[in-house]
Design a protein around this motif. Sequence first.
Motif, PDB file in Angstrom:
ATOM      1  N   TYR A 149      41.160  47.195  41.750  1.00  0.00           N
ATOM      2  CA  TYR A 149      41.158  46.773  43.157  1.00  0.00           C
ATOM      3  C   TYR A 149      40.295  45.527  43.293  1.00  0.00           C
ATOM      4  O   TYR A 149      39.159  45.497  42.817  1.00  0.00           O
ATOM      5  CB  TYR A 149      40.637  47.898  44.046  1.00  0.00           C
ATOM      6  CG  TYR A 149      41.617  49.032  44.159  1.00  0.00           C
ATOM      7  CD1 TYR A 149      42.700  48.957  45.032  1.00  0.00           C
ATOM      8  CD2 TYR A 149      41.491  50.167  43.369  1.00  0.00           C
ATOM      9  CE1 TYR A 149      43.625  49.975  45.117  1.00  0.00           C
ATOM     10  CE2 TYR A 149      42.408  51.210  43.442  1.00  0.00           C
ATOM     11  CZ  TYR A 149      43.476  51.102  44.328  1.00  0.00           C
ATOM     12  OH  TYR A 149      44.395  52.115  44.408  1.00  0.00           O
ATOM     13  N   LEU A 150      40.850  44.502  43.925  1.00  0.00           N
ATOM     14  CA  LEU A 150      40.140  43.225  44.039  1.00  0.00           C
ATOM     15  C   LEU A 150      39.317  43.208  45.316  1.00  0.00           C
ATOM     16  O   LEU A 150      39.809  43.534  46.393  1.00  0.00           O
ATOM     17  CB  LEU A 150      41.161  42.077  44.028  1.00  0.00           C
ATOM     18  CG  LEU A 150      42.018  42.028  42.759  1.00  0.00           C
ATOM     19  CD1 LEU A 150      43.078  40.933  42.866  1.00  0.00           C
ATOM     20  CD2 LEU A 150      41.161  41.829  41.522  1.00  0.00           C
ATOM     21  N   THR A 151      38.055  42.848  45.153  1.00  0.00           N
ATOM     22  CA  THR A 151      37.129  42.909  46.283  1.00  0.00           C
ATOM     23  C   THR A 151      36.484  41.562  46.515  1.00  0.00           C
ATOM     24  O   THR A 151      36.448  40.710  45.631  1.00  0.00           O
ATOM     25  CB  THR A 151      36.023  43.944  46.007  1.00  0.00           C
ATOM     26  OG1 THR A 151      35.446  43.647  44.734  1.00  0.00           O
ATOM     27  CG2 THR A 151      36.590  45.347  45.988  1.00  0.00           C
ATOM     28  N   VAL A 157      34.480  45.242  42.176  1.00  0.00           N
ATOM     29  CA  VAL A 157      35.838  45.188  41.682  1.00  0.00           C
ATOM     30  C   VAL A 157      36.130  46.376  40.754  1.00  0.00           C
ATOM     31  O   VAL A 157      35.222  46.978  40.209  1.00  0.00           O
ATOM     32  CB  VAL A 157      36.033  43.814  40.971  1.00  0.00           C
ATOM     33  CG1 VAL A 157      35.647  43.889  39.520  1.00  0.00           C
ATOM     34  CG2 VAL A 157      37.426  43.279  41.169  1.00  0.00           C
TER      35      VAL A 157
END
Lengths: 341, 166
Positions: A149-151, A157
Amino acid sequence: MPVWLYEAGPESDIVVSSRVRLARNLSGELFPSLLDKKGADGVLDKVKKTVFSKKADFELKDFSLLSPIEKAALAEKRLCSVELAESGIGALIVSRDETISIMVNEEDHLRIQCLLPGQQLQAVLAKAGEMDKMLGEKLGFAYDDRLGYLTSCPTNVGTGLRASLMMHLPALELAGQMPGIVHTVGQMGQTVRGLYGEGSSANGCLYQLSNQVTLGVSEEDILNSLDATARSVMEKERALSSSLHRQRGLVLEDKLWRSLGIAKSARVLDTAEFMSLWSDIKWGASLGIFKNIDLAVLHNLMMEIQPATLQLAAGKPLEAQDRDAYRAEVVRRAIEQIINK
Amino acid sequence: MIICERCGKNPAAVHMTNFINGQKTELHLCSKCAGEEGGLTLFESPFIPMSVKDLLSQMVGEKAHPQARCSRCGMTLERFREEGRLGCSNCYKDLKNELMPILRSVQGKLQHTGAQPKVLKKAGELLDLKKQLEEAIQAEEYERAAKLRDMIRQKEQKEESTKGRD
């Protein structure tokens, strides 16, 4: 009704609460730091539609309609961050029992949080995970096969998961063992932090244990290793606490009874003094020195005496001095309720 | 050591960052003064990563290119180091050389092994590309738009051909 009011949860002699937070972003949208009001509202609309089409027991807190005190009280209940309430583009969606909250347009588009009393890490992840799945299927989250999941910040992340336990560790603190524990836990990719500064009595001996690393470990491993650390810390705390009680019983009991006495009688209490009394009362309850203490009431009291929550209860803004007086009143009432049970 | 900004005596134990009307203010207080500061509660600090910004500004990759810039949102390494926040998911692609060393030192491992979004992962990627295509056309960046259009076609064809297999 908030679950805090009637339940203290497993291992509640030491663990006050468990919490997880999942950081998620909608794929195709700029992250919140670059969103203008219109873009942010677009994100909020999508999230609102998804949540409210499936869940009836959630409500939206519109920060533009709330007073500064109401906003601060939400932050004190740990339902949102102060940054979110003040950001101008943020919104909050909360379940009626206040166990699940979704911060929208904070650092990431979504911060799905779940908070439960006591040691219930698995349960909080399951609850947050259910919400995550529902939202993800509908909205589509920014995700990369390698990085997960890109944060907005690379420190989140991967799983986007931050799990934490709030622990009460009076014996370890009194014995000066916290710095050693902080150091050891740090080597496990986890952190222990004083909730309210370290090494002063004003912190209520409360510590937050949480995972630091979010990439390259599974959610399950993160929880398992936190749980293992928590168990070993709890074991140490309990052993040290009962050994102190055995060896210096009179001195310790005198200290704890005095604190209960002050809490019962004080007419003025600032937060720092309250926290040190609170810690002693909790310790006395854990050691069995004070019988029949309702831990749910005691834990909830910690939230009730926070400045904004206190003013909400009073129904009017209070200056610091008046707050201290009103705080003492709230504490006296709660202690009486606990003792007379 | 930072000294409390209020009393000027004790070491600061609580560090708050506030955003008021988009204006960022930082406040460092000792625990006594923090208790007296109305807006401050016991519960603010735990989830604010400790000085991530400072940490990030110390880390620069060998392959880092000072002029590197995200083609989608315009984020630069300089700006990221200043603010500690990326601008969009595409930053992870376009600033890869710059971000990888940071990820390596913050996270250790670089392969996600946790949960995956099941249903809409592919659809999500597609949506992302289509949105980017729209933006590129609006900005009259036709070269980028053409590339994106090809990528979308490729993905759609791939999806067609794998349909029915699972």
